[in-house]
Scaffold this active site. Sequence first.
Site, PDB file in Angstrom:
ATOM      1  CE  LYS A  76      -3.957   1.984   2.513  1.00 41.56           C
ATOM      2  NZ  LYS A  76      -4.890   1.805   3.650  1.00 41.56           N
ATOM      3  CB  SER A 151      -8.176   3.675   2.517  1.00 48.28           C
ATOM      4  OG  SER A 151      -7.388   3.055   3.505  1.00 48.28           O
ATOM      5  CB  SER A 175      -8.593   0.727   5.292  1.00 43.87           C
ATOM      6  OG  SER A 175      -9.323   1.904   5.108  1.00 43.87           O
TER       7      SER A 175
HETATM    8  N1  GLN Z   1     -13.559   4.251   5.965  1.00 42.49           N
HETATM    9  C1  GLN Z   1     -12.904   4.656   7.160  1.00 42.49           C
HETATM   10  C2  GLN Z   1     -12.456   6.088   7.037  1.00 42.49           C
HETATM   11  O1  GLN Z   1     -12.673   6.655   6.029  1.00 42.49           O
HETATM   12  C3  GLN Z   1     -11.755   3.740   7.478  1.00 42.49           C
HETATM   13  C4  GLN Z   1     -10.545   4.013   6.666  1.00 42.49           C
HETATM   14  C5  GLN Z   1      -9.361   3.195   7.110  1.00 42.49           C
HETATM   15  O2  GLN Z   1      -9.482   2.158   7.762  1.00 42.49           O
HETATM   16  N2  GLN Z   1      -8.183   3.684   6.788  1.00 42.49           N
HETATM   17  O3  GLN Z   1     -11.900   6.650   7.911  1.00 42.49           O
END
Ligand code: GLN
Length: 486
Positions: A76, A151, A175
């Site tokens: 990532k 994400s 995410s």
């Molecule tokens: N969807 C959540 C957010 O937007 C989690 C994102 C994540 O785990 N990085 O914060």
Amino acid sequence: MFEQSISTLAQKLRNKDISSVELTRLFLARIAKLDPQLNSYITVSEQRALEQAAAADALIQNGQGTSLTGIPIAHKDLFCTEGTLTTCGSKMLNNFIPPYESTVTSRIQQAGAVMLGKTNMDEFAMGSSNENSFYGAVKNPWNLDMVPGGSSGGSAAAIAAGLAVAATGTDTGGSIRQPASFCGITGLKPTYGRVSRFGMIAYASSLDQGGPMAKSAEDCAHLMQAMAGFDEKDSTSAETPVEDYLANLNAPLTGLKIGLPKEYFGEGLDPQVADIIMAAVKEFEKLGATVKEISLPNLQLSIPSYYVIAPSEASSNLSRFDGVRFGHRCDDPKDLLDMYKRSRAEGFGSEVQKRIMVGTYALSEGYYDAYYLKAQKIRRLIKEDFVKALNEVDVIMGPVAPTTAFGLGSKTSDPVAMYLEDIYTLSVNLAGIPAMSVPAGFANGMPVGLQVMGNYFAEAKLLNVAHQYQQHTDWHLQTPTMAKGA
Ligand code: GLN
């Protein structure tokens, strides 16, 4: 070849059926052919990959290395990789070449894995659909009109399409698990502190946790073995000894106590997703598990609590991107203030700016007690719900997300609908426990993930539970049509 497991590929490398250089070229060719449709990579590091592959071949030739030696994987794009562009999905970092390596990527590199490149992601890991990336949305390989989740959507899409054997992801509020669910792969969010955050660009430091994403639980175990462990460079890193994640994969599940939280099956859950989760639970009963209804009464409060705590920490973490210490700097600033303002306005996308504003507001004098402190108190209640439940059962199961992958653009104008997607994942991060997403079927033609949550440091147990399920089902072995012809 691209569909095979880490164990099988490691065996083939050792038997000299294929070399790591050949395997790496095969994946690079697949990326060149298929990724224009998916946009799952921000950077393909071809030269680095081929050098690492040649080094891996030399090690294997000498009978050295680990199960990851010579295996092509992706990271990532928020793990700092020395000498390789690391953008965090943001314009702010579109020319950032880190002078050092994150602990996670360095450990995986030491284990001999080959880095194919850096995967696309929501900007600063803020999002649930990968539509917040400065480098464009990622498409879901199962249906190119659908989001891959976020994400870590680039990592999930790349694995599902056979553009990497496995990948790293990070999970602040879901995410790793939600994109794994949407793309039909397996992902593990470890216990907070199990995997070092050193060199991982911070979003919300008390929630962020790196973890493995792969086709199967067994492949996740291989990656986790390299990633996990104490790191003196991360002050929240846990000193608890690392278990052997591969040793217990085959332990029988007789007597396993599964808790089903009634709040995970309420309003908002797609009935087809619910049916798939219940069918998976039945499969566990066949394997000797018993099932009990439990309650996590504060689940609904996880969204407001998370969406105060995460933006608050983000507003503080992201203050370093000021065009001086880090990040994009605007052209011809009038004065210092103009430079800060324009650099940040140009460098950050709208979702990131929104969260910085929410977080700054919640932390400001006079509002701190009403928002941040209250959210922290709720966080404690959510943690206590899990502690109580996990005294009664070994694992908790439920859906990862209320729906399957949704259409690109269908939720971008409605932030609340987007935040509701996270209802089943956020509380796990607030509590700090580990959880997995395991492919469990298809609804609306799209993959559905079963969420398996466990007690602190119970990663080996979760991997064992997921692996046993995968020995009796083949959902994790399905390949999207677009990946097959290439
Ligand atoms: N969807 C959540 C957010 O937007 C989690 C994102 C994540 O785990 N990085 O914060």
